[in-house]
Enzyme design. Structure first.
Site, PDB file in Angstrom:
ATOM      1  N   TRP A 173       0.851  -1.190   0.000  1.00 51.55           N
ATOM      2  CA  TRP A 173       0.000   0.000   0.000  1.00 51.55           C
ATOM      3  C   TRP A 173       0.887   1.241   0.000  1.00 51.55           C
ATOM      4  O   TRP A 173       2.119   1.108   0.019  1.00 51.55           O
ATOM      5  CB  TRP A 173      -0.924  -0.010   1.238  1.00 51.55           C
ATOM      6  CG  TRP A 173      -2.230   0.665   0.920  1.00 51.55           C
ATOM      7  CD1 TRP A 173      -2.579   1.945   1.202  1.00 51.55           C
ATOM      8  CD2 TRP A 173      -3.333   0.094   0.220  1.00 51.55           C
ATOM      9  NE1 TRP A 173      -3.840   2.213   0.715  1.00 51.55           N
ATOM     10  CE2 TRP A 173      -4.322   1.099   0.105  1.00 51.55           C
ATOM     11  CE3 TRP A 173      -3.580  -1.166  -0.360  1.00 51.55           C
ATOM     12  CZ2 TRP A 173      -5.538   0.890  -0.542  1.00 51.55           C
ATOM     13  CZ3 TRP A 173      -4.795  -1.379  -0.997  1.00 51.55           C
ATOM     14  CH2 TRP A 173      -5.755  -0.358  -1.084  1.00 51.55           C
ATOM     15  N   ASP A 174       0.278   2.425   0.016  1.00 52.99           N
ATOM     16  CA  ASP A 174       1.160   3.600  -0.064  1.00 52.99           C
ATOM     17  C   ASP A 174       1.804   3.934   1.277  1.00 52.99           C
ATOM     18  O   ASP A 174       2.568   4.884   1.374  1.00 52.99           O
ATOM     19  CB  ASP A 174       0.485   4.810  -0.737  1.00 52.99           C
ATOM     20  CG  ASP A 174      -0.741   5.331  -0.035  1.00 52.99           C
ATOM     21  OD1 ASP A 174      -1.109   4.771   1.006  1.00 52.99           O
ATOM     22  OD2 ASP A 174      -1.337   6.308  -0.541  1.00 52.99           O
ATOM     23  N   TRP A 175       1.525   3.136   2.301  1.00 53.17           N
ATOM     24  CA  TRP A 175       2.237   3.268   3.570  1.00 53.17           C
ATOM     25  C   TRP A 175       2.719   1.927   4.095  1.00 53.17           C
ATOM     26  O   TRP A 175       3.129   1.841   5.258  1.00 53.17           O
ATOM     27  CB  TRP A 175       1.343   3.922   4.639  1.00 53.17           C
ATOM     28  CG  TRP A 175      -0.092   3.477   4.495  1.00 53.17           C
ATOM     29  CD1 TRP A 175      -1.118   4.208   3.972  1.00 53.17           C
ATOM     30  CD2 TRP A 175      -0.645   2.185   4.807  1.00 53.17           C
ATOM     31  NE1 TRP A 175      -2.275   3.463   3.936  1.00 53.17           N
ATOM     32  CE2 TRP A 175      -2.009   2.225   4.440  1.00 53.17           C
ATOM     33  CE3 TRP A 175      -0.135   1.007   5.344  1.00 53.17           C
ATOM     34  CZ2 TRP A 175      -2.870   1.129   4.607  1.00 53.17           C
ATOM     35  CZ3 TRP A 175      -0.982  -0.083   5.513  1.00 53.17           C
ATOM     36  CH2 TRP A 175      -2.327  -0.010   5.144  1.00 53.17           C
ATOM     37  N   ASN A 436     -13.778   1.629   0.887  1.00 54.88           N
ATOM     38  CA  ASN A 436     -12.981   2.847   0.896  1.00 54.88           C
ATOM     39  C   ASN A 436     -12.715   3.323  -0.527  1.00 54.88           C
ATOM     40  O   ASN A 436     -12.020   2.636  -1.287  1.00 54.88           O
ATOM     41  CB  ASN A 436     -11.639   2.592   1.603  1.00 54.88           C
ATOM     42  CG  ASN A 436     -10.694   3.780   1.446  1.00 54.88           C
ATOM     43  OD1 ASN A 436     -10.881   4.810   2.064  1.00 54.88           O
ATOM     44  ND2 ASN A 436      -9.689   3.632   0.587  1.00 54.88           N
ATOM     45  N   GLU A 437     -13.281   4.448  -0.857  1.00 60.03           N
ATOM     46  CA  GLU A 437     -12.955   5.213  -2.066  1.00 60.03           C
ATOM     47  C   GLU A 437     -13.304   4.556  -3.392  1.00 60.03           C
ATOM     48  O   GLU A 437     -12.931   5.074  -4.444  1.00 60.03           O
ATOM     49  CB  GLU A 437     -11.476   5.637  -2.065  1.00 60.03           C
ATOM     50  CG  GLU A 437     -11.179   6.642  -0.968  1.00 60.03           C
ATOM     51  CD  GLU A 437      -9.744   7.156  -0.950  1.00 60.03           C
ATOM     52  OE1 GLU A 437      -8.899   6.585  -1.648  1.00 60.03           O
ATOM     53  OE2 GLU A 437      -9.480   8.130  -0.227  1.00 60.03           O
ATOM     54  N   GLU A 537     -11.068  11.874   5.835  1.00 61.19           N
ATOM     55  CA  GLU A 537      -9.641  11.639   5.566  1.00 61.19           C
ATOM     56  C   GLU A 537      -8.977  12.921   5.109  1.00 61.19           C
ATOM     57  O   GLU A 537      -9.525  13.628   4.248  1.00 61.19           O
ATOM     58  CB  GLU A 537      -9.456  10.626   4.428  1.00 61.19           C
ATOM     59  CG  GLU A 537      -9.473   9.193   4.829  1.00 61.19           C
ATOM     60  CD  GLU A 537      -8.995   8.287   3.699  1.00 61.19           C
ATOM     61  OE1 GLU A 537      -8.168   8.721   2.867  1.00 61.19           O
ATOM     62  OE2 GLU A 537      -9.467   7.145   3.652  1.00 61.19           O
TER      63      GLU A 537
HETATM   64  C1  BMA Z   1      -6.620   7.464   1.156  1.00 64.96           C
HETATM   65  C2  BMA Z   1      -6.777   6.195   1.919  1.00 64.96           C
HETATM   66  C3  BMA Z   1      -5.672   5.213   1.716  1.00 64.96           C
HETATM   67  C4  BMA Z   1      -4.371   5.883   1.488  1.00 64.96           C
HETATM   68  C5  BMA Z   1      -4.384   7.315   1.943  1.00 64.96           C
HETATM   69  C6  BMA Z   1      -3.120   8.033   1.690  1.00 64.96           C
HETATM   70  O1  BMA Z   1      -6.854   7.353  -0.171  1.00 64.96           O
HETATM   71  O2  BMA Z   1      -8.031   5.663   1.746  1.00 64.96           O
HETATM   72  O3  BMA Z   1      -5.982   4.349   0.678  1.00 64.96           O
HETATM   73  O4  BMA Z   1      -3.403   5.171   2.118  1.00 64.96           O
HETATM   74  O5  BMA Z   1      -5.396   8.023   1.312  1.00 64.96           O
HETATM   75  O6  BMA Z   1      -2.842   8.119   0.332  1.00 64.96           O
END
Ligand code: BMA
Length: 882
Positions: A173-175, A436-437, A537
């Site tokens: 994932w991005d983290w 999510n998203e 978020e």
């Molecule tokens: C959002 C989250 C994650 C991601 C974060 C940072 O899109 O739902 O999917 O890690 O931003 O990019």
């Protein structure tokens, strides 16, 4: 309870396909931790780029096996797995018992006909896990059309995760890293059911409003081999001795009971900050009418009502979006939760408790269990119940489109039903959210195939979330709010069911929740930010502390743009963005681009990245909180992200292992129930506005003292001050003062001063409490700070009986962003990243448990240290126990 054989207590082994690796295994557990124990993974899999070289593990098939004697004969013998991760073939004595493809379901197999019962016979049980990555690819290839998987090469992961019902972020994932563990990750047992036994397989408890009172619905699924005996079910709630049963239905293997609970008989459960978290013990017992056999299940329940209020306003566009608990509107304050480790067997109850305790200590009342991870273990929700942390619970689908063939939908239906039944008794859960998203990805066309044929993916979306997950949830848990995605704009009508898809209206901020990221502009400039009903978020990245990062790296990596650093930052251009944001606010702690820096400079870079993250998140969160009053009526701020899965530059406020980043200390302040918030309104020619946000259910009336303190001051009383009276209604925000610009503000208080010559301190005293805030009138790129000459004035500290240690810091001049670090001692400071003022400044360190050593190393630094490239001041503190 029928007799059971706990399979987690047996000796297990795991081997790869060619048998070259054949080692002892843990159940519950996963392959990587088994390989670590056997030495096949040497060292820490989180070390440097080890996660890249360990990718072969996720490409292999692994077989777990054990044996057990045949010492019990029974009419039915069930094999129960609470969790298999993921593509599993289960065999008993060489014969296939079943195949499973979902990490998030429980599986029960009747193995009676395959078991060896002869005395002395040994049964061999094995579970072979096929590579999830390979299965994903094969399944995706066989699918009639492309289903975008949201793959981003920067994340160093594997493709086609959307085809496997497995923790999505385990593909990278991005983290977070891609490890793709497999294994029997939850408990496993055999249940022997004979003619004298009864077994409760599932008990779903729904607490719901019934007029002014509450109802309890208990649905028990059971199995029995009893014949000719009726089953008697009893529900008992401690403290509610005479529950009134209002309905009962009974089928062959299900009983459903309804009770009425007068509201006057119960003490309500409240979110943190609004009241106590009263929990009741509920016991469900099943007996045969002859009284011989029984089984029982215990749950902790709480009484509260929850509404997600989406109502029109009399004079403005859109709908509200907020949670009303026990009829009280709540501003949701909190953060987004990701899995606490890539290997779930390492996530202990102690760790969860510390992390969630950290949330409550930072004045949060909500966590969003984000849809790219896992449905959390029971302990997580039990702790949230106990602490009053509301949970926004997502189904595990994130940032992708998903297949919708019959088998996939059926698999999801089972998963959703199981998870809802498992979790619905928890009062902490206030919302189910479909994903999510994915809706945003669909509607705004994140992926190429969507742009080419949006109809296909829109119909698929509808099938999965509206026709599969939503009806499953509504049928089992009809009163808890459900939304199909986050972010989400609500529905237009219930019948016909019609969603107001995200992009289909003029003003997305006027409906539902939003996710907002902007890494390019100054993260403290709120003029560009959205004005949503609910911010679920938003975030900025920072590095972990150098102390944490050092543990998994070597000196060659200690550059902001070192190859390893860039590799481990899975967000495209993440490192550059951190530097860019730093440039808006501070002088770089190194010269040039950051490809070559000293160790000390890198240490300062870690620290400064945390300062930047903290001030940007403070600015944005306070923006949402100020919007609590109409017209925006924003009622939620959940930042991205709470915790970390490993040690890397990420959005987290708490490092892997539990150490708070500066953000988390700032969160404690920006989430205070009464907040003084000062900001420069760049959209209004730099007008400086002073706001008070009041989350309390009562009016705040008090004196607001504003002080200007010069950076050059040498004593605590060298200040200029003004005072004003403020009044703010309950649960609202109000602008209590405004100044034409920063200079106007400064000269009103300190006539001959300039914006770069000092800072402002606000303190609001209302009733017995007081709230403080600090405002820096200009960015630190323009400020020359005098050397504060930081020092510890207490060489020896007393640990008070409750694990508290008092530390004091003395400075000659005000020192911003004073930061304490403590080595090898687990706990947290009561404040950090603060402005120390001339004289003695006290900070308490509270250990999570007993203090271990009597000498601990504490270092302290401030911005001055970072910008003058001086090492932090370190001191060995010997702690004596009182
Ligand atoms: C959002 C989250 C994650 C991601 C974060 C940072 O899109 O739902 O999917 O890690 O931003 O990019």
């Amino acid at each position: 309870m029928p007799p059971i054989l706990d399979l987690t207590l047996r000796k297990w082994r795991v081997r790869n396909a060619d048998g070259k690796i054949d080692i002892p295994a843990n159940v519950p557990g996963e392959i990587h931790t088994d390989l670590m124990r056997s030495g096949h993974i040497q060292g820490d899999p989180y070390h440097r780029d080890a996660y890249q070289t360990l990718r072969w593990i996720g490409m292999e098939d692994w077989t777990y096996s054990t044996d057990f004697p045949s010492n019990l004969s029974s009419q039915h013998i069930y094999l129960v797995f609470d969790g298999l991760d993921t593509i599993a073939t289960i065999s008993l004595n060489g014969k296939v018992v079943g195949k499973t493809e979902n990490q998030f379901r429980r599986f029960i197999f009747d193995i009676r006909r395959l078991i060896l019962e002869d005395a002395g016979a040994i049964n061999t049980l094995s579970v072979t896990f096929a590579s999830a990555a390979k299965t994903a690819t094969t399944t995706a290839k066989a699918y009639p059309y492309q289903v975008p998987d949201g793959f981003d090469p920067t994340q160093n992961g594997e493709r086609n995760r959307n085809f496997v019902r497995k923790e999505q972020c385990s593909f990278g994932w991005d983290w977070g890293p891609c490890f793709l563990p497999c294994g029997i990750w939850k408990s496993a047992k055999l249940v022997y059911l004979d003619q004298t036994a009864l077994w409760i397989t599932d008990a779903a408890v729904d607490i719901f409003p019934a007029g002014k009172d509450f109802g309890i619905k208990v649905k028990v699924d059971y199995r029995t081999a009893l014949s000719g005996s009726t089953i008697v079910v009893d529900v008992h709630v401690d403290g509610l001795e005479n529950l009134e049963r209002v309905a009962e239905t009974q089928d062959a293997d299900t009983v459903e009971l309804h009770y009425k609970v007068p509201a006057s008989a119960v003490t309500l459960w409240w979110p943190a900050g609004y009241g106590a978290q009263k929990l009741y013990d509920l016991r469900i017992s099943l007996k045969s009418s002859n009284g011989n056999t029984e089984d029982e299940v215990h749950k902790k329940i709480g009484f509260r009502t929850v509404e997600l209020v989406q109502q029109p306003y009399p004079s403005q566009e859109g709908l509200s979006f907020y949670f009303r608990i026990n009829s009280i509107p709540i501003f949701s304050k909190g953060t987004n939760w990701i899995p606490a480790d890539a290997f779930e067997s390492r996530v202990t109850t102690t760790l969860l408790r510390r992390l969630l305790q950290s949330c409550v200590e930072a004045n949060m009342n909500m966590v969003r269990v984000w849809g790219g991870g896992i449905y959390q273990q029971d302990a997580f929700y039990e702790i949230c119940d106990e602490m009053g942390l509301m949970v926004w619970q997502e189904f595990m689908f994130a940032c992708a489109m998903y297949p919708v063939d019959k088998a996939f939908l059926e698999n999801v239906r089972e998963e959703a039903g199981y998870q809802v039944r498992r979790l619905m008794a928890h009062p902490c859960i206030v919302l189910w959210s479909g994903n999510n998203e994915n809706e945003e990805a669909l509607i705004t066309g994140w992926y190429e195939p969507i742009k080419k044929n949006k109809f296909v993916y829109t119909i698929d979306y509808h099938r999965l979330y509206h026709e599969t997950i939503m009806p499953t949830v509504k049928q089992i848990d009809p009163t808890r709010p459900f939304i199909s995605s986050s972010p989400y704009n609500g529905i237009i009508s219930e019948d016909p069911f019609t969603e107001r898809f995200l992009a289909d209206n003029g003003n997305p901020d006027a409906f539902g929740d939003v996710h907002y990221y902007n890494y390019k502009d100054d993260g403290t400039d709120v003029s560009r930010m959205r004005k949503p009903r609910f911010a679920s978020e938003y975030g900025f990245q920072a590095l972990p502390s150098f102390a944490t990062f050092r543990k998994v790296t070597t000196e060659a990596d200690w550059h902001p743009l070192s190859p390893l650093m860039v590799l481990r930052n899975h967000h495209p251009k993440g490192q550059e963005e951190i530097i860019l944001q730093m440039d808006y606010h501070f002088k770089r702690p190194f010269s040039g681009s950051g490809t070559s820096v000293s160790v000390l400079e890198f240490d300062h870079f870690c620290y400064l990245s945390q300062c930047v993250q903290a001030i940007c998140m403070k600015a944005q969160t306070e923006h949402y909180r100020r919007l609590t009053s109409l017209p925006a009526n924003c009622m939620g701020a959940l930042y991205w992200q709470c915790n970390d899965i490993w040690q890397a530059p990420t959005w987290a406020g708490i490092e892997y292992g539990g150490t708070w980043k500066m953000l988390h200390f700032f969160a404690k302040e920006f989430f205070e129930r009464v907040l003084v918030s000062v900001y420069e309104n760049t959209a209004e020619n730099g007008r400086v506005e002073v706001w008070v946000v009041n989350d309390l259910l009562e009016r705040v009336e008090g004196r607001l003292v504003v002080e200007f303190r010069p950076w050059m001051s040498t004593t605590a009383d060298e200040i200029h001050r003004i005072e004003m009276t403020v009044k703010v209604d309950p649960q609202s925000s109000s602008r209590v003062a405004a100044y034409a610009n920063v200079e106007d503000l400064i000269t009103t208080i300190a006539p001959n001063s300039t914006a770069d010559s000092g800072f402002l301190h606000f303190s609001l005293t209302h009733y017995e409490t007081s709230t403080t805030a600090v405002y820096f009138p200009t960015s630190f790129t323009h400020v020359t700070l005098p050397n504060p000459n930081l020092r510890f004035s207490a060489p020896e500290c007393k640990a008070l009986r409750n694990g508290l240690v008092e530390l004091s810091i003395t400075v000659d001049h005000p020192a911003p962003f004073v930061w304490l670090e403590i080595e090898d001692e687990e706990g947290r400071f009561d404040r950090n990243g603060f402005v120390a003022i001339p004289g003695r400044n006290v900070v308490n360190f509270r250990a999570w448990e007993e203090l271990k050593g009597d000498v601990v190393c504490v270092s302290v630094r401030s911005l001055y240290q970072a910008q003058e490239k001086r090492p932090p001041v370190s001191l060995e503190v010997s702690v004596t126990t009182a």
